[in-house]
Design a protein around this motif. Sequence first.
Motif, PDB file in Angstrom:
ATOM      1  N   VAL A 160       0.987  -1.407  -0.105  1.00 20.10           N
ATOM      2  CA  VAL A 160      -0.039   0.090   0.067  1.00 20.10           C
ATOM      3  C   VAL A 160       0.917   1.395   0.013  1.00 20.10           C
ATOM      4  N   SER A 161       0.915   1.889  -1.196  1.00 16.50           N
ATOM      5  CA  SER A 161       1.908   2.836  -1.188  1.00 16.50           C
ATOM      6  C   SER A 161       1.524   4.315  -0.735  1.00 16.50           C
ATOM      7  N   ASN A 162       0.182   4.526  -0.680  1.00 17.12           N
ATOM      8  CA  ASN A 162      -0.235   5.717  -0.179  1.00 17.12           C
ATOM      9  C   ASN A 162      -1.469   5.443   0.723  1.00 17.12           C
ATOM     10  N   TYR A 163      -2.026   6.427   1.601  1.00 17.03           N
ATOM     11  CA  TYR A 163      -3.131   6.396   2.386  1.00 17.03           C
ATOM     12  C   TYR A 163      -3.854   7.633   2.239  1.00 17.03           C
ATOM     13  N   TRP A 164      -5.395   7.675   2.305  1.00 16.31           N
ATOM     14  CA  TRP A 164      -5.898   8.907   2.315  1.00 16.31           C
ATOM     15  C   TRP A 164      -5.936   9.151   3.853  1.00 16.31           C
ATOM     16  N   CYS A 165      -5.792  10.303   4.130  1.00 12.64           N
ATOM     17  CA  CYS A 165      -5.961  10.706   5.765  1.00 12.64           C
ATOM     18  C   CYS A 165      -6.786  12.015   5.960  1.00 12.64           C
ATOM     19  N   VAL A 166      -7.424  12.005   6.979  1.00 12.27           N
ATOM     20  CA  VAL A 166      -8.244  13.024   7.396  1.00 12.27           C
ATOM     21  C   VAL A 166      -7.530  13.891   8.396  1.00 12.27           C
ATOM     22  N   ASN A 167      -7.243  15.481   8.274  1.00 15.20           N
ATOM     23  CA  ASN A 167      -6.195  16.130   9.123  1.00 15.20           C
ATOM     24  C   ASN A 167      -7.201  16.349  10.586  1.00 15.20           C
ATOM     25  N   LYS A 168      -6.733  15.711  11.625  1.00 12.34           N
ATOM     26  CA  LYS A 168      -7.580  15.903  12.728  1.00 12.34           C
ATOM     27  C   LYS A 168      -7.487  17.485  13.315  1.00 12.34           C
ATOM     28  N   GLN A 169      -6.640  18.143  12.968  1.00 10.14           N
ATOM     29  CA  GLN A 169      -6.413  19.602  12.931  1.00 10.14           C
ATOM     30  C   GLN A 169      -7.361  20.423  12.331  1.00 10.14           C
ATOM     31  N   SER A 170      -7.886  20.046  11.355  1.00 11.24           N
ATOM     32  CA  SER A 170      -8.597  20.847  10.594  1.00 11.24           C
ATOM     33  C   SER A 170     -10.090  21.258  11.156  1.00 11.24           C
ATOM     34  N   ASP A 171     -10.846  22.195  10.816  1.00  4.85           N
ATOM     35  CA  ASP A 171     -12.100  22.307  11.306  1.00  4.85           C
ATOM     36  C   ASP A 171     -13.232  21.577  11.176  1.00  4.85           C
ATOM     37  N   ASP A 172     -14.109  21.276  12.272  1.00  3.30           N
ATOM     38  CA  ASP A 172     -14.977  20.291  12.065  1.00  3.30           C
ATOM     39  C   ASP A 172     -15.891  19.986  10.690  1.00  3.30           C
ATOM     40  N   ASN A 173     -16.257  21.179  10.170  1.00  2.00           N
ATOM     41  CA  ASN A 173     -16.928  20.913   8.894  1.00  2.00           C
ATOM     42  C   ASN A 173     -15.963  20.764   7.752  1.00  2.00           C
ATOM     43  N   VAL A 174     -14.539  20.955   7.934  1.00  2.00           N
ATOM     44  CA  VAL A 174     -13.738  20.551   6.775  1.00  2.00           C
ATOM     45  C   VAL A 174     -13.504  19.036   7.040  1.00  2.00           C
ATOM     46  N   LYS A 175     -13.603  18.467   8.095  1.00  2.00           N
ATOM     47  CA  LYS A 175     -13.302  17.180   8.422  1.00  2.00           C
ATOM     48  C   LYS A 175     -14.351  16.376   7.720  1.00  2.00           C
ATOM     49  N   GLU A 176     -15.485  16.808   8.170  1.00  2.00           N
ATOM     50  CA  GLU A 176     -16.782  16.213   7.592  1.00  2.00           C
ATOM     51  C   GLU A 176     -16.931  15.991   6.071  1.00  2.00           C
ATOM     52  N   ALA A 177     -16.420  17.424   5.468  1.00  2.00           N
ATOM     53  CA  ALA A 177     -16.539  17.406   3.853  1.00  2.00           C
ATOM     54  C   ALA A 177     -15.570  16.192   3.398  1.00  2.00           C
ATOM     55  N   ALA A 178     -14.286  16.225   4.109  1.00  3.31           N
ATOM     56  CA  ALA A 178     -13.357  15.167   3.694  1.00  3.31           C
ATOM     57  C   ALA A 178     -13.790  13.967   3.766  1.00  3.31           C
ATOM     58  N   LYS A 179     -14.524  13.374   4.798  1.00  4.55           N
ATOM     59  CA  LYS A 179     -15.079  12.114   5.074  1.00  4.55           C
ATOM     60  C   LYS A 179     -16.057  11.870   3.875  1.00  4.55           C
ATOM     61  N   HIS A 180     -16.951  13.023   3.677  1.00  4.99           N
ATOM     62  CA  HIS A 180     -18.014  12.839   2.770  1.00  4.99           C
ATOM     63  C   HIS A 180     -17.450  12.489   1.382  1.00  4.99           C
ATOM     64  N   PHE A 181     -16.389  13.178   1.056  1.00  2.00           N
ATOM     65  CA  PHE A 181     -15.554  12.959  -0.244  1.00  2.00           C
ATOM     66  C   PHE A 181     -15.111  11.788  -0.410  1.00  2.00           C
ATOM     67  N   LEU A 182     -14.452  11.102   0.364  1.00  2.00           N
ATOM     68  CA  LEU A 182     -13.882   9.880   0.398  1.00  2.00           C
ATOM     69  C   LEU A 182     -14.840   8.604   0.304  1.00  2.00           C
ATOM     70  N   ASN A 183     -16.115   9.019   1.181  1.00  2.00           N
ATOM     71  CA  ASN A 183     -16.984   7.997   1.023  1.00  2.00           C
ATOM     72  C   ASN A 183     -17.790   7.948  -0.394  1.00  2.00           C
ATOM     73  N   TRP A 184     -17.922   9.056  -0.912  1.00  2.00           N
ATOM     74  CA  TRP A 184     -18.495   9.322  -2.036  1.00  2.00           C
ATOM     75  C   TRP A 184     -17.384   8.415  -3.229  1.00  2.00           C
ATOM     76  N   LEU A 185     -16.100   8.872  -3.121  1.00  2.00           N
ATOM     77  CA  LEU A 185     -15.330   8.376  -3.993  1.00  2.00           C
ATOM     78  C   LEU A 185     -14.951   6.783  -4.174  1.00  2.00           C
ATOM     79  N   TYR A 186     -15.118   6.313  -2.811  1.00  2.00           N
ATOM     80  CA  TYR A 186     -15.045   4.745  -2.780  1.00  2.00           C
ATOM     81  C   TYR A 186     -16.214   3.991  -2.829  1.00  2.00           C
ATOM     82  N   GLN A 187     -17.386   4.490  -2.464  1.00  2.05           N
ATOM     83  CA  GLN A 187     -18.571   4.063  -2.283  1.00  2.05           C
ATOM     84  C   GLN A 187     -19.629   4.321  -3.596  1.00  2.05           C
ATOM     85  N   SER A 188     -19.539   5.244  -3.920  1.00  2.00           N
ATOM     86  CA  SER A 188     -20.917   5.584  -4.902  1.00  2.00           C
ATOM     87  C   SER A 188     -20.254   4.943  -6.260  1.00  2.00           C
ATOM     88  N   ASP A 189     -21.223   4.823  -7.235  1.00  2.00           N
ATOM     89  CA  ASP A 189     -20.904   4.148  -8.351  1.00  2.00           C
ATOM     90  C   ASP A 189     -20.090   5.185  -9.410  1.00  2.00           C
TER      91      ASP A 189
END
Length: 280
Positions: A160-189
């Motif tokens: 596994v050469s690279n990992y996606w990460c969510v920066n814990k120091q980001s604002d809560d709304n930014v972290k939620e947006a990042a999680k939403h994006f990763l879920n969309w990227l890997y789970q949506s058609d």
Amino acid sequence: TLDTYDKIDEAFKTLQTAIDNGDLKDKFPNLENVTAVQGGVTWVLGNHGINVALSPEFEEDVFACSEATEVKFDYKEAYQAFMELQLNYSAAKDDWAKALNIDYNGAVQEQLATGKVACIQQGNWIYGDVSSIDQETADNLVFIPAPIKGYKEDSIFSIVSNYWCVNKQSDDNVKEAAKHFLNWLYQSDEGKDIVVNKFGFTPVFDNYGDLQPSDNLTKSMVEFFANNKGVSMVFQGAPDGEDYTMNVFGANVQGVLTGGISWDQCFEKSAKEWAERRGN
């Protein structure tokens, strides 16, 4: 059928003899050697190659590797055999120092893609570079094992050469947006299609259905892993990670290629540096 070190060695010998005798000149006019050794690239010799020795010693456990205060190189003969398997059927067979003139582009684009060699040590990420030069060659690429003598001789390495990460120091709304994006990227058609067909990534989740990589090289990789013929790389557990594997171990291997040190000295120097770095 190439599922042992000896079978691969014999196949390479048979192929090199046919090349030298001119038996393949009509069908493969550019073919000069079985393989090319990327001696000028310490991440090939070190980051990836070192796993031939490290993975079996640490039972493919990167955490055990990261906690080890010393390395014994119990499988040093396996690494030496792995390198010499390539050197013996390359343009550097009579002068290992010549391998230092070969880098990634030299091996992948100038030799493999143009049909000058039949096999190199690399991963499925080379598909795009090869296809940009010769699509037919790219479509014919598959894996054969990277044989570890005395351990697993029928398997390829997984990384596994690279990992996606969510920066814990980001604002809560930014972290939620990042999680939403990763879920969309890997789970949506739409996202899954991008991951497989645009990125060329191998699905690691079980909800991708029939959506699988389209190129034969990655298909070949998936087949090895599906048959439990994979060896996990542990090099990231080395002291200081890539700095050690490239600038210590990889550099020492280059010393062997130039004739400056022996294989035994290569491993002795590398083991000493490991202990010193972990001691600090």
